[in-house]
Design a protein around this motif. Structure first.
Motif, short mmCIF file in Angstrom:
data_model
loop_
_atom_site.label_atom_id
_atom_site.label_comp_id
_atom_site.label_asym_id
_atom_site.label_seq_id
_atom_site.Cartn_x
_atom_site.Cartn_y
_atom_site.Cartn_z
N LEU A 144 1.04 -1.08 0.48
CA LEU A 144 0.05 -0.45 -0.30
C LEU A 144 0.75 1.11 0.07
O LEU A 144 0.36 2.30 0.08
N ARG A 145 2.24 1.61 0.25
CA ARG A 145 3.06 2.71 0.57
C ARG A 145 3.07 2.69 -1.32
O ARG A 145 3.28 1.86 -2.45
N GLY A 146 2.49 3.94 -1.37
CA GLY A 146 3.01 4.50 -2.85
C GLY A 146 1.43 4.00 -3.30
O GLY A 146 1.40 4.78 -4.50
N PHE A 147 0.39 3.99 -2.52
CA PHE A 147 -0.99 3.64 -3.93
C PHE A 147 -2.29 4.30 -3.55
O PHE A 147 -1.82 4.78 -2.46
N SER A 148 -3.14 4.73 -4.77
CA SER A 148 -4.08 5.92 -4.44
C SER A 148 -4.63 5.61 -5.11
O SER A 148 -4.93 4.51 -6.31
N VAL A 149 -6.23 5.24 -4.62
CA VAL A 149 -7.42 4.72 -5.87
C VAL A 149 -7.73 5.79 -6.56
O VAL A 149 -7.41 6.90 -6.15
N ASP A 150 -7.47 5.50 -7.59
CA ASP A 150 -7.10 5.69 -8.79
C ASP A 150 -8.85 6.28 -9.11
O ASP A 150 -10.09 5.73 -9.29
N ARG A 151 -9.46 7.29 -9.50
CA ARG A 151 -11.19 7.61 -9.06
C ARG A 151 -11.41 7.28 -10.47
O ARG A 151 -12.42 6.95 -11.11
N ALA A 152 -10.84 7.36 -11.90
CA ALA A 152 -11.75 7.17 -12.66
C ALA A 152 -11.48 5.32 -12.94
O ALA A 152 -12.09 5.04 -14.26
N ARG A 153 -11.01 4.22 -12.09
CA ARG A 153 -11.54 3.37 -13.12
C ARG A 153 -11.53 3.06 -11.78
O ARG A 153 -12.06 1.21 -11.01
N ILE A 154 -12.78 3.60 -10.74
CA ILE A 154 -13.55 3.31 -10.00
C ILE A 154 -14.90 2.65 -10.86
O ILE A 154 -15.45 3.56 -11.10
N ARG A 155 -15.64 1.68 -10.01
CA ARG A 155 -17.03 0.99 -11.07
C ARG A 155 -18.00 0.74 -10.35
O ARG A 155 -17.54 1.13 -8.70
N THR A 156 -19.09 0.50 -10.48
CA THR A 156 -19.67 0.79 -9.24
C THR A 156 -21.17 -1.09 -9.90
O THR A 156 -21.26 -1.14 -10.79
N THR A 157 -21.64 -1.20 -8.63
CA THR A 157 -22.63 -2.84 -8.73
C THR A 157 -24.03 -2.05 -8.45
O THR A 157 -23.95 -1.73 -6.99
N GLY A 158 -25.28 -2.37 -8.52
CA GLY A 158 -26.77 -2.21 -7.59
C GLY A 158 -26.40 -0.75 -8.01
O GLY A 158 -26.15 -0.18 -8.45
N HIS A 159 -27.76 -0.87 -7.74
CA HIS A 159 -29.16 0.22 -7.68
C HIS A 159 -30.16 0.19 -7.34
O HIS A 159 -30.51 -0.96 -6.93
N ASP A 160 -30.49 1.70 -7.14
CA ASP A 160 -31.37 2.09 -6.19
C ASP A 160 -31.58 1.28 -4.65
O ASP A 160 -32.87 1.08 -4.21
N LEU A 161 -30.62 1.13 -4.08
CA LEU A 161 -29.90 0.45 -3.03
C LEU A 161 -30.39 1.44 -1.63
O LEU A 161 -30.29 2.70 -2.47
N GLN A 162 -30.99 1.27 -0.83
CA GLN A 162 -31.42 1.94 -0.09
C GLN A 162 -30.27 1.60 1.08
O GLN A 162 -30.51 0.64 1.96
N ARG A 163 -29.15 2.54 1.49
CA ARG A 163 -28.41 2.73 2.79
C ARG A 163 -27.89 0.85 3.06
O ARG A 163 -27.72 0.15 3.67
N PRO A 164 -27.33 1.08 1.70
CA PRO A 164 -26.28 -0.45 1.42
C PRO A 164 -25.14 -0.75 2.25
O PRO A 164 -23.78 -0.34 2.58
N GLU A 165 -25.10 -0.25 4.23
CA GLU A 165 -24.12 0.23 5.03
C GLU A 165 -23.14 -1.16 5.23
O GLU A 165 -22.00 -0.76 5.59
N PRO B 80 -3.98 -3.64 -4.47
CA PRO B 80 -2.83 -4.38 -4.94
C PRO B 80 -2.26 -4.99 -4.00
O PRO B 80 -1.40 -5.83 -4.16
N VAL B 81 -3.62 -5.51 -2.89
CA VAL B 81 -2.89 -6.44 -2.49
C VAL B 81 -4.70 -7.88 -1.90
O VAL B 81 -5.33 -6.58 -1.95
N ALA B 82 -4.59 -9.09 -1.68
CA ALA B 82 -5.89 -9.25 -1.59
C ALA B 82 -6.04 -9.12 -0.37
O ALA B 82 -5.34 -8.65 0.96
N GLY B 83 -7.12 -9.48 0.18
CA GLY B 83 -7.91 -9.37 1.59
C GLY B 83 -7.55 -10.06 2.32
O GLY B 83 -7.10 -11.20 1.81
N LEU B 84 -7.42 -9.98 3.75
CA LEU B 84 -7.86 -11.37 4.25
C LEU B 84 -8.78 -12.19 4.37
O LEU B 84 -10.39 -11.44 4.55
N PRO B 85 -8.89 -13.43 3.93
CA PRO B 85 -10.40 -14.26 3.83
C PRO B 85 -11.27 -14.24 5.00
O PRO B 85 -10.47 -14.88 6.38
N MET B 86 -11.92 -14.38 4.95
CA MET B 86 -13.45 -14.44 6.16
C MET B 86 -13.69 -15.71 6.76
O MET B 86 -13.13 -16.57 5.68
N VAL B 87 -14.33 -15.78 7.29
CA VAL B 87 -14.40 -17.81 8.24
C VAL B 87 -14.90 -17.99 7.50
O VAL B 87 -15.67 -18.97 6.65
#
Length: 345
Positions: free
Chosen positions: A6-27, A335-342
């Motif tokens: 993560l050193r030197g990494f930042s999220v590139d806004r141009a590469r952000i995509r979305t999924t889902g639509h008309d959601l309500q409070r997807p907390e 740039p790195v995988a998440g820790l797998p959840m149980v």
């Protein structure tokens, strides 16, 4: 130790995509290996989003098999699951059901993937639980919950830094408090070895951690300490570990995504906040004069009021961002995988 990805990494806004639509409070968002997503929904249930993007809302309804045990009548239970319900944190039970920390009904609930719902616990030590915020299942099938406050209305606790939040564990069929005295307890996560429990104190505003201790009398928490900066620069809300050991964290309202390295150093990954509104919010936070107007004015546009972080995709390198005011789920590549959840199998 290898270099932190993560050193030197930042999220590139141009590469952000979305999924889902008309959601309500997807907390809160749960991801499965096949690409399926489940997000909390303010209509009283969850939104199921398939890998191809098709979605279906699944509302909570009473399960007649459990009605007699949890309500005076089936009609009473049906009423409880269709009024006032506000699913917040989610987790998968061992059988695949969805555990719901319900911020509206102040209960821990379980819902089948078809919507049949039942109350798991609604009281602790003979008293109402309080504002149940988050739920987490560990590898030993224990269920951990956080309660933000017992103050009613809860907004007073959020604005005045009340320190009555707690962490409880459902173990051997009983719910008990294992740590208390937190500033608006929010999300919790266990590290890869399940040696430490990391606890978001939203109005801290910081993250604490406590050592997990096994004993004959049941699991306990010890050695409480603040992890990382004592002031994170905003209200921390959701957290998730990556495989390197970085703890990703959303700062709600100022709408920043940060990460704390294993050494506790703060890294800024994305800043989508409104600078002027964020500054006003932080100033009033410091002065103890925060109002709902200050809170409502502070938000970004990508995931307004960023609330949670979920790693998914076949390689666990797709990052999904939950929110309180959004109607879709933004995602990007890490740039790195998440820790797998149980539940990740």
């Amino acid at each position: 130790m290898p270099d932190n990805p993560l050193r030197g990494f930042s999220v590139d806004r141009a590469r952000i995509r979305t999924t889902g639509h008309d959601l309500q409070r997807p907390e809160c968002i749960l991801a499965e290996p096949d690409g399926t997503l489940w997000s909390a929904d303010a209509r009283g249930g969850v939104m199921h989003i398939a890998a191809d993007g098709t979605q279906r809302f699944i509302g909570q309804r009473s399960d007649p098999r459990f009605g007699a045990a949890t309500a005076t009548s089936s009609a009473d239970l049906e009423h409880k699951f269709t009024t006032g319900t506000l699913p917040n944190g989610l987790a998968f039970a061992a059988n695949g059901d969805i555990l719901i920390s319900n911020f509206g009904t102040d209960r821990l609930e379980a819902m089948t993937r078809d919507g049949d719902s039942r109350v798991l616990v609604d009281r602790i030590d003979g008293q109402p639980i309080g504002k149940v915020n988050f739920v987490l299942r560990d590898s030993k099938d224990r269920i951990w919950i956080t309660v933000s406050t017992r103050v009613n209305p809860w907004t007073q606790a959020a604005a005045s830094r009340v320190q009555d939040g707690y962490v409880a564990v459902l173990e051997r069929g009983a719910l008990r408090v294992v740590a208390d005295g937190f500033f608006f307890t929010n999300e919790i996560r266990l590290d890869a070895q399940e040696e430490w429990l990391y606890i978001v104190e939203t109005t801290g505003p910081h993250i604490s951690r406590m050592r997990v201790v096994e004993s004959a009398g049941g699991v306990a928490l010890r050695e409480r300490e603040v992890f990382g900066p004592s002031h994170l620069g905003g209200y921390p809300d959701g957290i998730a570990f990556d495989a390197f050991g970085n703890l990703w964290c959303t700062l709600v309202m100022v709408d920043q995504l940060i990460a704390l390295t294993p050494e506790g150093e703060r890294l800024l990954l994305l800043d989508d906040g409104n600078p002027a509104a964020s500054r006003t919010l932080l100033d009033h936070m410091a002065a103890g004069t925060v109002t709902s107007e200050h809170m409502m004015a502070a938000h970004g546009t990508i995931a307004p009021w960023m609330a949670s972080i979920t790693f998914g995709g076949p390689d666990l390198r797709t990052v999904y961002v939950g929110s309180l005011m959004g109607t879709t789920i933004p995602y990007f590549r890490s740039p790195v995988a998440g820790l797998p959840m149980v539940h990740w199998k």
